[in-house]
Design a protein around this motif. Sequence first.
Motif, PDB file in Angstrom:
ATOM      1  N   TYR A 186       0.829  -1.206   0.000  1.00  8.44           N
ATOM      2  CA  TYR A 186       0.000   0.000   0.000  1.00  8.44           C
ATOM      3  C   TYR A 186       0.866   1.260   0.000  1.00  8.44           C
ATOM      4  O   TYR A 186       0.533   2.267  -0.652  1.00  8.44           O
ATOM      5  N   LEU A 187       1.999   1.229   0.729  1.00 12.42           N
ATOM      6  CA  LEU A 187       2.896   2.386   0.752  1.00 12.42           C
ATOM      7  C   LEU A 187       3.547   2.594  -0.606  1.00 12.42           C
ATOM      8  O   LEU A 187       3.727   3.736  -1.046  1.00 12.42           O
ATOM      9  N   SER A 220     -16.254  -7.973   8.158  1.00 14.54           N
ATOM     10  CA  SER A 220     -16.413  -9.434   8.240  1.00 14.54           C
ATOM     11  C   SER A 220     -16.869 -10.031   6.922  1.00 14.54           C
ATOM     12  O   SER A 220     -17.184 -11.225   6.854  1.00 14.54           O
ATOM     13  N   ASP A 221     -16.886  -9.212   5.869  1.00 18.27           N
ATOM     14  CA  ASP A 221     -17.345  -9.683   4.562  1.00 18.27           C
ATOM     15  C   ASP A 221     -16.445 -10.819   4.065  1.00 18.27           C
ATOM     16  O   ASP A 221     -15.213 -10.736   4.143  1.00 18.27           O
ATOM     17  N   SER A 222     -17.060 -11.863   3.548  1.00 19.86           N
ATOM     18  CA  SER A 222     -16.298 -13.043   3.116  1.00 19.86           C
ATOM     19  C   SER A 222     -15.393 -12.742   1.922  1.00 19.86           C
ATOM     20  O   SER A 222     -14.295 -13.298   1.805  1.00 19.86           O
ATOM     21  N   THR A 223     -15.841 -11.856   1.039  1.00 20.84           N
ATOM     22  CA  THR A 223     -15.024 -11.501  -0.124  1.00 20.84           C
ATOM     23  C   THR A 223     -13.745 -10.798   0.304  1.00 20.84           C
ATOM     24  O   THR A 223     -12.658 -11.075  -0.213  1.00 20.84           O
ATOM     25  N   VAL A 224     -13.869  -9.884   1.258  1.00 15.43           N
ATOM     26  CA  VAL A 224     -12.700  -9.176   1.773  1.00 15.43           C
ATOM     27  C   VAL A 224     -11.743 -10.159   2.434  1.00 15.43           C
ATOM     28  O   VAL A 224     -10.528 -10.128   2.200  1.00 15.43           O
ATOM     29  N   SER A 225     -12.271 -11.054   3.257  1.00 14.40           N
ATOM     30  CA  SER A 225     -11.431 -12.042   3.937  1.00 14.40           C
ATOM     31  C   SER A 225     -10.731 -12.950   2.943  1.00 14.40           C
ATOM     32  O   SER A 225      -9.540 -13.267   3.096  1.00 14.40           O
ATOM     33  N   SER A 226     -11.464 -13.366   1.910  1.00 11.75           N
ATOM     34  CA  SER A 226     -10.879 -14.251   0.906  1.00 11.75           C
ATOM     35  C   SER A 226      -9.756 -13.560   0.143  1.00 11.75           C
ATOM     36  O   SER A 226      -8.673 -14.148  -0.069  1.00 11.75           O
ATOM     37  N   GLY A 230       8.452 -18.549  -2.639  1.00  9.07           N
ATOM     38  CA  GLY A 230       7.649 -17.868  -1.630  1.00  9.07           C
ATOM     39  C   GLY A 230       6.314 -17.459  -2.200  1.00  9.07           C
ATOM     40  O   GLY A 230       5.930 -17.873  -3.304  1.00  9.07           O
ATOM     41  N   GLU A 231       5.604 -16.621  -1.457  1.00  8.41           N
ATOM     42  CA  GLU A 231       4.262 -16.212  -1.852  1.00  8.41           C
ATOM     43  C   GLU A 231       4.122 -14.698  -1.784  1.00  8.41           C
ATOM     44  O   GLU A 231       4.791 -14.028  -0.991  1.00  8.41           O
ATOM     45  N   LEU A 232       3.241 -14.187  -2.633  1.00  8.78           N
ATOM     46  CA  LEU A 232       2.891 -12.773  -2.628  1.00  8.78           C
ATOM     47  C   LEU A 232       1.387 -12.627  -2.441  1.00  8.78           C
ATOM     48  O   LEU A 232       0.611 -13.455  -2.920  1.00  8.78           O
ATOM     49  N   SER A 233       0.990 -11.573  -1.765  1.00  7.49           N
ATOM     50  CA  SER A 233      -0.429 -11.300  -1.593  1.00  7.49           C
ATOM     51  C   SER A 233      -0.979 -10.556  -2.799  1.00  7.49           C
ATOM     52  O   SER A 233      -0.217 -10.070  -3.651  1.00  7.49           O
ATOM     53  N   ILE A 234      -2.293 -10.452  -2.874  1.00 13.29           N
ATOM     54  CA  ILE A 234      -2.924  -9.694  -3.957  1.00 13.29           C
ATOM     55  C   ILE A 234      -2.478  -8.239  -3.911  1.00 13.29           C
ATOM     56  O   ILE A 234      -2.221  -7.608  -4.944  1.00 13.29           O
ATOM     57  N   GLY A 235      -2.389  -7.694  -2.696  1.00 13.86           N
ATOM     58  CA  GLY A 235      -1.963  -6.306  -2.560  1.00 13.86           C
ATOM     59  C   GLY A 235      -0.573  -6.073  -3.109  1.00 13.86           C
ATOM     60  O   GLY A 235      -0.314  -5.053  -3.772  1.00 13.86           O
ATOM     61  N   ALA A 236       0.353  -6.990  -2.857  1.00 15.17           N
ATOM     62  CA  ALA A 236       1.717  -6.854  -3.363  1.00 15.17           C
ATOM     63  C   ALA A 236       1.746  -6.933  -4.884  1.00 15.17           C
ATOM     64  O   ALA A 236       2.478  -6.185  -5.540  1.00 15.17           O
ATOM     65  N   LEU A 291      -7.477  -4.163   2.897  1.00 15.18           N
ATOM     66  CA  LEU A 291      -7.301  -5.610   2.795  1.00 15.18           C
ATOM     67  C   LEU A 291      -6.248  -6.106   3.785  1.00 15.18           C
ATOM     68  O   LEU A 291      -6.359  -7.202   4.342  1.00 15.18           O
ATOM     69  N   TYR A 292      -5.236  -5.299   4.008  1.00 21.06           N
ATOM     70  CA  TYR A 292      -4.126  -5.694   4.888  1.00 21.06           C
ATOM     71  C   TYR A 292      -4.575  -5.807   6.340  1.00 21.06           C
ATOM     72  O   TYR A 292      -4.147  -6.713   7.069  1.00 21.06           O
ATOM     73  N   ILE A 293      -5.476  -4.873   6.786  1.00 19.72           N
ATOM     74  CA  ILE A 293      -5.905  -4.880   8.187  1.00 19.72           C
ATOM     75  C   ILE A 293      -7.368  -5.267   8.361  1.00 19.72           C
ATOM     76  O   ILE A 293      -7.828  -5.474   9.483  1.00 19.72           O
ATOM     77  N   GLN A 294      -8.117  -5.340   7.252  1.00 18.81           N
ATOM     78  CA  GLN A 294      -9.520  -5.764   7.232  1.00 18.81           C
ATOM     79  C   GLN A 294     -10.399  -4.930   8.184  1.00 18.81           C
ATOM     80  O   GLN A 294     -11.220  -5.467   8.926  1.00 18.81           O
TER      81      GLN A 294
END
Length: 343
Positions: A71-72, A169-175, A186-192, A256-259
């Motif tokens: 995000y930064l 608590s939305d399921s789409t956001v959590s997913s 390794g892995e990357l998040s959607i945000g990255a 998304l990072y902190i929900q």
Amino acid sequence: MSATTKTPTVPEGRTASQASAVTRLLGDRRLPVLVTAALFLAMYITGLSRYQNYGFAEPQVFLNLFIDNGYLLVAAVGATFVILSGGIDLSVGSLIGFTTMFTAWLVERQGLPLLLVIPLALAVGAFGGFLMGYVIHNFEIQPFIVTLAGLFLFRGLCLVISKESISISDSTVSSMAQTRVSLGLGELSIGAIVALVVLAAAFYILHYTRFGRRVYAVGGNEQSALLMGLPLGGTKIAVYTMSGFCSALAGLLFMLYIQSGDPLHAVGMELDAIAAVVIGGTLLTGGSGYVLGTLFGVLVLGLIKSIIQFEGTLSSWWTKIATGVLLCAFILIQRAMTARKQT
């Protein structure tokens, strides 16, 4: 026939050559970026040697720099366009916080689907940036004042929505928040991933489009750009619109990072974004800099946080102290470069 004597000139030649090399080095626009990249590499190697028994060498630790600072990076990319044009945007952090509140309120309290809220949030951010750019150009007001007003406006709107934090608590956001893309090591998040896509798009725009060349021209010398017939007003408004869009997108990634949404989210993050841009080598006066430098600036700030966490005995405030020291150092480098060019 008298023999002629030759005066040795080698030492003088070496001195002149050394002075010329220093002049060329200080005049190279890539110097700040190279210094930032070298600093990041030195810090990373130090971390590898110091914390090798604590898992610092794991590839995922490096990838976490993108996950934790995606995000930064997006916010700093938007700030890069503004600073390259000779402006400043102090509304970044407030707009990020507003986007988290706006999104959380619509999704959690109003029951709107996230896929509908995302374009709404991006549109609001872009429109806010557009308004600030319009006022800056048409009313000839300093960007510092206009974007400071934007800072207070968006932070106040956060409190209008709610004075309390809104958990999502939305399921789409959590997913989406929990989704990871495997890269083998390794892995990357959607945000990255979104942040890296934004970085690639910004690189292309700045270096391979007319708009990018106009941004550099306006930041380098506004009067010369005007005499060349470049659309000064349109360029200024566009960079602030782009910054508003990137700030809103950074807000979505932060959400998304902190929900959750909170009226105090991202307080002071505009200063982190500006610091990353300056540490990345972009001149505060505009006209010189690279978006890849901004990437290294963000990675340096993220690496400072990681090293402090691995150290375990240092307060998180050392992040601010280290950032301040680096910022002063890079401003001095910029000053030396501009002074060399003037002479």
